[in-house]
Scaffold this active site. Structure first.
Site, short mmCIF file in Angstrom:
data_model
loop_
_atom_site.label_atom_id
_atom_site.label_comp_id
_atom_site.label_asym_id
_atom_site.label_seq_id
_atom_site.Cartn_x
_atom_site.Cartn_y
_atom_site.Cartn_z
N SER A 67 7.63 0.22 -2.78
CA SER A 67 8.06 -1.11 -3.22
C SER A 67 9.30 -1.59 -2.46
CB SER A 67 8.38 -1.09 -4.71
OG SER A 67 7.29 -0.60 -5.45
N1 SAH Z 1 7.16 3.72 -6.88
C1 SAH Z 1 6.48 3.90 -5.62
C2 SAH Z 1 5.60 2.75 -5.24
C3 SAH Z 1 4.40 2.75 -6.06
S1 SAH Z 1 3.07 1.71 -5.61
C4 SAH Z 1 7.46 4.22 -4.49
O1 SAH Z 1 8.67 4.17 -4.71
O2 SAH Z 1 6.99 4.53 -3.39
C5 SAH Z 1 2.07 2.00 -7.04
C6 SAH Z 1 1.46 3.38 -7.13
O3 SAH Z 1 0.79 3.44 -8.38
C7 SAH Z 1 0.41 3.68 -6.08
O4 SAH Z 1 0.75 4.85 -5.40
C8 SAH Z 1 -0.89 3.85 -6.88
O5 SAH Z 1 -1.75 4.84 -6.36
C9 SAH Z 1 -0.35 4.25 -8.24
N2 SAH Z 1 -1.22 4.03 -9.39
C10 SAH Z 1 -2.05 2.98 -9.65
N3 SAH Z 1 -2.66 3.14 -10.84
C11 SAH Z 1 -2.20 4.32 -11.36
C12 SAH Z 1 -2.44 5.03 -12.58
N4 SAH Z 1 -3.27 4.58 -13.50
N5 SAH Z 1 -1.77 6.19 -12.78
C13 SAH Z 1 -0.91 6.67 -11.84
N6 SAH Z 1 -0.65 6.05 -10.67
C14 SAH Z 1 -1.27 4.89 -10.45
#
Ligand code: SAH
Length: 227
Positions: A67
């Site tokens: 993000s």
């Molecule tokens: N916080 C992260 C960015 C996350 S992007 C950072 O600092 O890099 C959102 C993430 O949520 C993605 O990696 C995606 O695979 C994950 N995601 C989506 N749905 C999810 C779920 N139900 N449970 C766990 N992870 C999930």
């Protein structure tokens, strides 16, 4: 050479904290300190490293992104952490936001549905000597009932509605920060548990505050969107 590069990243990080965060309304000094301390460049794939402190999200593989710095800071600030909390994070991604949360809370449990991302994040966090983060593979839309309650829950992917299970896993007084998808935009929202009993349909026992519009990848899972 390495030292020079590290120095350059430290400068970019300090600039990011002042210009992208403080000047745009992030006021929690603990959050600013944490964002100023975690080396974001370590969480970005090699070929995007030069842009680690850009004011944007960046690809991390598997169709996912790390993000934008401001979003990470806004979520952390909205959690109102004081230092000893047990935090559940959904959407580990690169592990960057978990590393920031690790400096703000006592314990962080972070869930990622994509195994490859979870593995990379886990290795990196261990390599950096961060001891209070645990990376779990699974569907975070259902939370982690066996480890509940949590003082705070941070969700980094947009949900169609606040997942019932996550609200149930919130301690009394706890805060759930989650982007809620609407037709117009994803609205970053805080749900605070103010009552023992909660009815998400009527809103009883919950306080809701909208922080603002933003863009997230979808939360995919039982209480998220279909794959
Ligand atoms: N916080 C992260 C960015 C996350 S992007 C950072 O600092 O890099 C959102 C993430 O949520 C993605 O990696 C995606 O695979 C994950 N995601 C989506 N749905 C999810 C779920 N139900 N449970 C766990 N992870 C999930």
């Amino acid at each position: 050479m390495r030292l020079g590069l590290g120095g350059e990243f430290a400068e970019q990080r300090a600039w990011m904290v002042e210009h992208q965060l403080r000047r745009r309304g992030i006021g929690d000094e603990r959050v600013l300190e944490a964002m100023g301390a975690v080396p974001r460049e370590r969480f970005v794939p090699e070929r995007y490293r030069r842009r680690a402190y850009a004011d944007s999200a960046l690809p991390i593989g598997e169709g996912q992104t790390i993000s934008q710095p401001w979003i990470v800071a806004a979520i952390c600030e909205a959690l109102e952490l004081e230092g000893l909390e047990r935090v559940l994070e959904i959407g580990t991604g690169s592990g960057y936001s978990a590393a920031v949360l690790a400096r703000l809370a006592g314990e962080v449990i972070t869930i990622e549905r994509v195994e490859e991302l979870a593995r990379t994040a886990r290795e990196l966090i261990a390599e950096m000597g961060i001891a209070n983060v645990e990376v779990v593979v699974g569907d975070g839309s259902e939370g982690l009932p066996e480890r509940a309650p949590f003082d705070s829950i941070a969700v980094h992917a947009a949900a169609p509605a606040p997942p019932r299970q996550l609200i149930d896993e919130l301690a009394l007084g706890g805060r759930l920060v989650i982007p809620i998808a609407t037709d117009a935009a994803d609205m970053l929202t805080v749900f605070s548990r103010i009552g023992e009993s909660v009815d998400p349909t009527t809103g009883e026992g919950l306080k809701r505050e909208v922080i603002g519009p933003c863009r997230f990848v979808p939360l995919i899972g039982a209480e998220g969107f279909p794959e």
